[in-house]
Design a protein around this motif. Structure first.
Motif, PDB file in Angstrom:
ATOM      1  N   ASP A   1      -9.768  20.091  12.813  1.00  0.00           N
ATOM      2  CA  ASP A   1      -9.727  20.167  11.355  1.00  0.00           C
ATOM      3  C   ASP A   1      -8.270  20.342  10.943  1.00  0.00           C
ATOM      4  O   ASP A   1      -7.610  21.299  11.364  1.00  0.00           O
TER       5      ASP A   1
ATOM      6  N   LYS B   1     -11.348  16.193   8.691  1.00  0.00           N
ATOM      7  CA  LYS B   1     -11.881  16.305  10.048  1.00  0.00           C
ATOM      8  C   LYS B   1     -11.457  15.051  10.802  1.00  0.00           C
ATOM      9  O   LYS B   1     -11.821  13.930  10.426  1.00  0.00           O
TER      10      LYS B   1
ATOM     11  N   SER C   1     -11.386  12.825  14.269  1.00  0.00           N
ATOM     12  CA  SER C   1     -12.096  12.580  15.527  1.00  0.00           C
ATOM     13  C   SER C   1     -11.377  11.472  16.279  1.00  0.00           C
ATOM     14  O   SER C   1     -11.240  10.356  15.768  1.00  0.00           O
TER      15      SER C   1
ATOM     16  N   ARG D   1     -10.399  24.624  14.912  1.00  0.00           N
ATOM     17  CA  ARG D   1     -11.514  24.067  15.704  1.00  0.00           C
ATOM     18  C   ARG D   1     -11.083  22.856  16.520  1.00  0.00           C
ATOM     19  O   ARG D   1     -11.779  21.847  16.570  1.00  0.00           O
TER      20      ARG D   1
END
Length: 469
Positions: free
Chosen positions: A214, A336, A338, A372
């Motif tokens: 994040d 976020k 990825s 995170r």
């Protein structure tokens, strides 16, 4: 081995008790811990384990034992341990599957539901049918068919975990716990992947790793009127866009960080070209009208999806819905991120490289916060042993009447890297009956029953060949 008895036993199982019990498994909402924080109190994972354990025990496999192992604070592991049957090979075989599930994930079609098993047109619908409840029945069913047909198999241990959909955080602890008990593992059969059609045996030979985090960029303590602040304070979105451009070329879409890129092994490139020559293509996606894929070259698309790093923004904070957005210079933007990583990339090194790129020399001195952040390695199959190569050729001809096909997959399945580290000398057969359109993780999940029977028979024959390899 009586191959006629072998095939008949497999088909009878999938037309009878295996299908019945798998249907009962579908009805259990055994959500993975990531989707059910109070999973232990709810008891659904334990209910799924006990349901499947009952079926495994009822197979009456020679000398077999079933056991539920649960370390404190961790999800249960179901173990079926079957002694060798007329085998000269003293290695242990591990057959893997998992019993935890994804959530319902939206509206299902009329007459279907996540916890309502429905057999229609040769398919079993319901959550967990194809991902991954069938694995328990295919693994034990293969052993049952072998024993009924007078076949051979080495000692075979079926491991069924219950946190795969959460990234398998508990599995390494169980592999360590069972290391001495399992001994020398020479073959790992993983039943949790998909292929390109329902006509042949598909083996996965690589999976990408993953890194995610994040990222939040803050420029103000609180929002201000855009007429007062714009042109004086940089927008947080502008800063975050500049940071992302350090990592990904916004035009070519290529990842610029060398720690995330690898050279594609020649054998994997040859597999991709052979698959394309045989008609295999990258998965069909629901493109909006007029949208083009990133390349018209089928080989390039598959390489992009299996051996090249990618960045996807999967969520955002600090951005109000368009209907509620006023003329405000927002204090922060959060994204976020990825990253899918090539199979042989060191995920920990890649994550550190990403963090350095996002936090060093931030434009305008904006505040950057990373939360995170996690990473997991991918997996690349070891070279195929001659005995396995010849066995796959024969099995494919006898069971599928087609050549088998190997292909890398674009997803990330952490457990394969765990098995590779735990059993560095093992051969891997990573396969499954799923294929195009089977809807794992989304509404209307289904399992192709005929292909499942063929894969079960193929696994039985591979176990038989391994017993004397």
């Amino acid at each position: 081995m009586d191959q006629h008895v072998l095939r008949n036993t497999v088909h009878e199982l999938w037309a009878g008790t295996a299908l019945d019990s798998l249907s009962g498994f579908v009805a259990i909402p055994a959500l993975s811990p990531a989707f059910d924080p109070v999973w232990s109190a709810n008891g659904q994972l334990h209910a799924a384990v006990e349901h499947v354990r009952g079926w495994l025990t009822a197979r009456g496999l020679h000398g077999a034992s079933t056991e539920v192992i649960q370390l404190p604070g961790r999800t249960p592991l179901l173990v079926l341990d079957v002694p060798a049957q007329d085998a000269s090979n003293e290695e242990t075989v591990v057959v893997y599957g998992h019993l935890d599930k994804q959530p319902a994930a939206g509206e299902w079609s009329p007459g279907l539901g996540p916890w309502t098993p429905v057999v229609r047109d040769g398919r079993l619908y319901g959550r967990g049918a194809g991902d991954d409840g069938y694995a328990a029945y295919a693994g034990a069913g293969a052993l049952a068919a072998l024993q009924a047909a007078g076949g051979r198999h080495a000692r075979t241990v079926v491991l069924l975990e219950t946190c795969e959909e959460s990234g398998s955080p508990d599995l390494p602890h169980y592999l360590e716990l069972l290391a001495d008990r399992l001994g020398a593992v020479g073959l790992v059969v993983c039943l949790d992947t998909a292929g390109g059609d329902y006509e042949r045996l598909w083996l996965a030979t690589s999976l990408r790793g993953i890194a995610f985090l994040d990222l939040t960029v803050r420029v103000l303590e609180s929002g201000v009127h855009s007429g007062h602040g714009s042109g004086i304070v940089p927008g947080s979105f502008r800063v975050i866009r500049q940071l992302l451009d350090r990592i990904e070329d916004p035009h070519a879409g290529e990842i610029a960080l060398p720690e995330l890129n690898v050279d594609v092994p020649p054998e994997r490139l040859a597999e991709i070209r052979a698959a394309v020559a045989g008609g295999y293509r990258a998965p069909e996606l629901p493109l909006a009208e007029g949208v083009r894929p990133l390349s018209e070259d089928a080989v390039e698309l598959i390489l992009n999806n299996t051996w090249r790093p990618t960045l996807t923004v999967t969520g955002a904070d600090g951005l109000p819905p368009i209907s509620d957005a006023g003329n405000v210079l927002r204090p922060l933007t959060g994204l976020k991120l990825s990253f899918r990583l090539p199979p042989t990339t060191d995920a920990a090194v890649a994550l550190r490289s990403i963090e350095r790129a996002l936090t060093g020399g931030v434009p305008f001195g904006a505040h950057v916060q990373i939360d995170r952040a996690e990473a997991a390695d991918g997996w690349n199959a070891p070279p195929t042993a001659p005995w396995l190569e010849s066995t796959l050729d024969k099995v494919s001809a006898d069971v599928f009447d087609r050549d088998w096909q190997a292909i890398g997959l674009g997803g990330s399945i952490p457990f394969l890297g765990m098995f590779a580290r735990a059993y560095p000398r093992a051969q891997f057969v990573v396969t499954g009956p799923r294929g195009p359109g089977n809807n794992a993780h989304v509404p209307d999940e289904w399992l192709h029953l005929d292909q499942t029977a063929r894969v079960t028979e193929a696994v039985a024959r591979i176990l038989h060949a391994h017993a004397t390899a």
